[in-house]
Design an enzyme around this catalytic site. Structure first.
Site, PDB file in Angstrom:
ATOM      1  N   THR A 126       0.823  -1.205   0.000  1.00 32.93           N
ATOM      2  CA  THR A 126       0.000   0.000   0.000  1.00 32.93           C
ATOM      3  C   THR A 126       0.858   1.256   0.000  1.00 32.93           C
ATOM      4  O   THR A 126       1.983   1.248   0.507  1.00 32.93           O
ATOM      5  CB  THR A 126      -0.915   0.011   1.245  1.00 32.93           C
ATOM      6  OG1 THR A 126      -1.537   1.299   1.389  1.00 32.93           O
ATOM      7  CG2 THR A 126      -0.110  -0.244   2.513  1.00 32.93           C
ATOM      8  N   ASP A 127       0.313   2.335  -0.531  1.00 33.68           N
ATOM      9  CA  ASP A 127       1.038   3.610  -0.497  1.00 33.68           C
ATOM     10  C   ASP A 127       1.144   4.176   0.920  1.00 33.68           C
ATOM     11  O   ASP A 127       1.954   5.072   1.180  1.00 33.68           O
ATOM     12  CB  ASP A 127       0.396   4.641  -1.425  1.00 33.68           C
ATOM     13  CG  ASP A 127      -1.065   4.952  -1.099  1.00 33.68           C
ATOM     14  OD1 ASP A 127      -1.624   4.350  -0.155  1.00 33.68           O
ATOM     15  OD2 ASP A 127      -1.650   5.801  -1.793  1.00 33.68           O
ATOM     16  N   GLU A 128       0.383   3.619   1.852  1.00 30.57           N
ATOM     17  CA  GLU A 128       0.428   4.128   3.225  1.00 30.57           C
ATOM     18  C   GLU A 128       1.775   3.884   3.903  1.00 30.57           C
ATOM     19  O   GLU A 128       2.104   4.530   4.892  1.00 30.57           O
ATOM     20  CB  GLU A 128      -0.708   3.526   4.057  1.00 30.57           C
ATOM     21  CG  GLU A 128      -2.082   3.977   3.597  1.00 30.57           C
ATOM     22  CD  GLU A 128      -3.177   3.644   4.588  1.00 30.57           C
ATOM     23  OE1 GLU A 128      -2.958   3.814   5.800  1.00 30.57           O
ATOM     24  OE2 GLU A 128      -4.256   3.208   4.147  1.00 30.57           O
ATOM     25  N   TYR A 151      -1.223  -0.096  11.308  1.00 30.64           N
ATOM     26  CA  TYR A 151      -1.482  -0.818  10.061  1.00 30.64           C
ATOM     27  C   TYR A 151      -0.359  -0.603   9.064  1.00 30.64           C
ATOM     28  O   TYR A 151       0.246  -1.569   8.557  1.00 30.64           O
ATOM     29  CB  TYR A 151      -2.810  -0.368   9.441  1.00 30.64           C
ATOM     30  CG  TYR A 151      -2.894  -0.679   7.966  1.00 30.64           C
ATOM     31  CD1 TYR A 151      -2.811  -1.990   7.504  1.00 30.64           C
ATOM     32  CD2 TYR A 151      -3.044   0.339   7.021  1.00 30.64           C
ATOM     33  CE1 TYR A 151      -2.863  -2.287   6.145  1.00 30.64           C
ATOM     34  CE2 TYR A 151      -3.095   0.062   5.665  1.00 30.64           C
ATOM     35  CZ  TYR A 151      -3.003  -1.253   5.228  1.00 30.64           C
ATOM     36  OH  TYR A 151      -3.045  -1.531   3.886  1.00 30.64           O
ATOM     37  N   LYS A 155       2.535  -3.217   7.475  1.00 32.16           N
ATOM     38  CA  LYS A 155       2.714  -3.446   6.041  1.00 32.16           C
ATOM     39  C   LYS A 155       4.141  -3.110   5.614  1.00 32.16           C
ATOM     40  O   LYS A 155       4.727  -3.809   4.777  1.00 32.16           O
ATOM     41  CB  LYS A 155       1.714  -2.617   5.243  1.00 32.16           C
ATOM     42  CG  LYS A 155       0.292  -3.129   5.298  1.00 32.16           C
ATOM     43  CD  LYS A 155       0.146  -4.532   4.730  1.00 32.16           C
ATOM     44  CE  LYS A 155       0.325  -4.566   3.223  1.00 32.16           C
ATOM     45  NZ  LYS A 155       0.089  -5.931   2.662  1.00 32.16           N
TER      46      LYS A 155
END
Length: 328
Positions: A126-128, A151, A155
């Site tokens: 994810t870009d997060e 979260y 990741k």
């Protein structure tokens, strides 16, 4: 004929990918693994569940014995890893569950893939993991990881493990990092389904803070096409950002959906912001376009229109979700 293990296959993106891949590769063997937590739903793959080349396995990615057994039984040569705890608010309430699934579970899969000598391991991220952007600039594949929630930290940890297995063991890992997905079969807790389902019931729509947090929106079908390219053409050891080129504030997304449904903006309710809420994400997806030939097909307007139509036409699907969550 390939034998593909898809983890998290009953979740939103995983199930869309299973449907996409089996349409494009009807003779491949697809083993769909899912723990069926609150976000997993076997109804999502009903269209292919009876096909001879499809097998569903109910199980946990952190169960090393089960994963080893699947590799032996099915002669898995490709692994596409979607399975993850992915809701930021839930990660704030229970960080340990995210570390167990996203970090330890990923390591279990990587080790099984190493021993099974897979041809490709595609790790969906994810870009997060990049953290938050200011008003300008874009995340590239070389942007340092700076996660701001349990979260995204979990990741980022799984990304680092995937990279380490490539560098240390030569495992043919490809990492993809996507922007915010939307489309059919997304759990009602996420922003777009929340807006749609609340509006359809004429109930208030909660918006964090001032609603000006910016996200890049990617239709799930465009994402599935990018993942398919990562499997067939992705270079081991490489990272590919996947974005929709559709930056919108959360408030703009809400207003778009309300306009599509003909609902009043008076349904909007601003609520206190969540801790560590990243202000802006924006992806530079030029690398995957340049090297693998990928381009998103959906405009924001077309994608949202079709998504609103899907949820409007599948009220029984999301009503069952809401009733289960509410304990009714």
């Amino acid at each position: 004929m390939a034998a593909i293990l898809v983890t998290g296959a009953m979740g939103f993106i995983g199930s869309n990918f299973v449907l996409h891949w089996m349409r494009q590769h009807p003779h491949d063997r697809v083993v769909a693994l899912d723990a069926l937590t609150y976000a997993g739903n076997t109804e999502n793959v009903a269209a292919v569940s009876g096909l001879p080349h499809f097998r569903f396995v109910h199980g946990d990615i952190a169960d090393a014995q089960l994963i080893h057994q699947l590799f032996v039984e099915e002669s898995i040569d490709t692994l596409v890893h979607f399975a993850a705890e992915s809701h930021v608010d839930r990660s704030i309430a229970d960080p340990q569950a995210f570390v167990r699934t996203n970090v330890l579970g990923t390591q279990c899969l990587l080790e099984a893939a190493r021993r099974g000598q897979v041809r490709k391991f595609v790790h969906i991220s994810t870009d997060e993991v990049y953290g938050s952007l200011g008003d300008e600039g874009y995340f590239t594949e070389t942007t340092p990881l700076a996660p701001n929630s349990p979260y995204s930290a979990s990741k980022a940890g799984s990304d680092c493990l995937a990279r380490a297995y490539y560098e240390t063991f030569g495992l043919p890992v490809v990492i993809t990092r996507c922007s915010n997905n939307y489309g059919p079969y997304q759990h009602p807790e996420k922003l777009v389904p929340t807006i749609i389902t609340q509006a359809l019931r004429d109930e208030p729509i909660p918006v964090y803070g001032d609603g000006r947090n910016v996200r890049d929106w990617l239709h799930v079908e465009d994402h599935c096409e990018a993942i398919a390219l990562a499997i067939t053409q992705g270079v081991p050891g490489e990272v590919y950002n996947v974005g929709g080129h559709n930056e919108r504030t959360n408030l703009e997304v809400v207003r778009t959906v309300l306009a599509e449904l003909g609902k009043p903006e008076s349904l909007i309710r601003f609520v206190p912001d969540r801790p560590g809420h990243d202000r802006r994400y924006a992806i530079d997806a030029s690398k995957i376009g340049r090297e693998l030939g990928w381009r998103p097909r959906y405009t924001f307007e077309l994608g949202m229109k079709q998504t609103v139509e899907w949820y409007s036409g599948h009220t029984a699907w999301w009503t069952r979700w809401l009733q289960r969550e509410e304990g009714t």
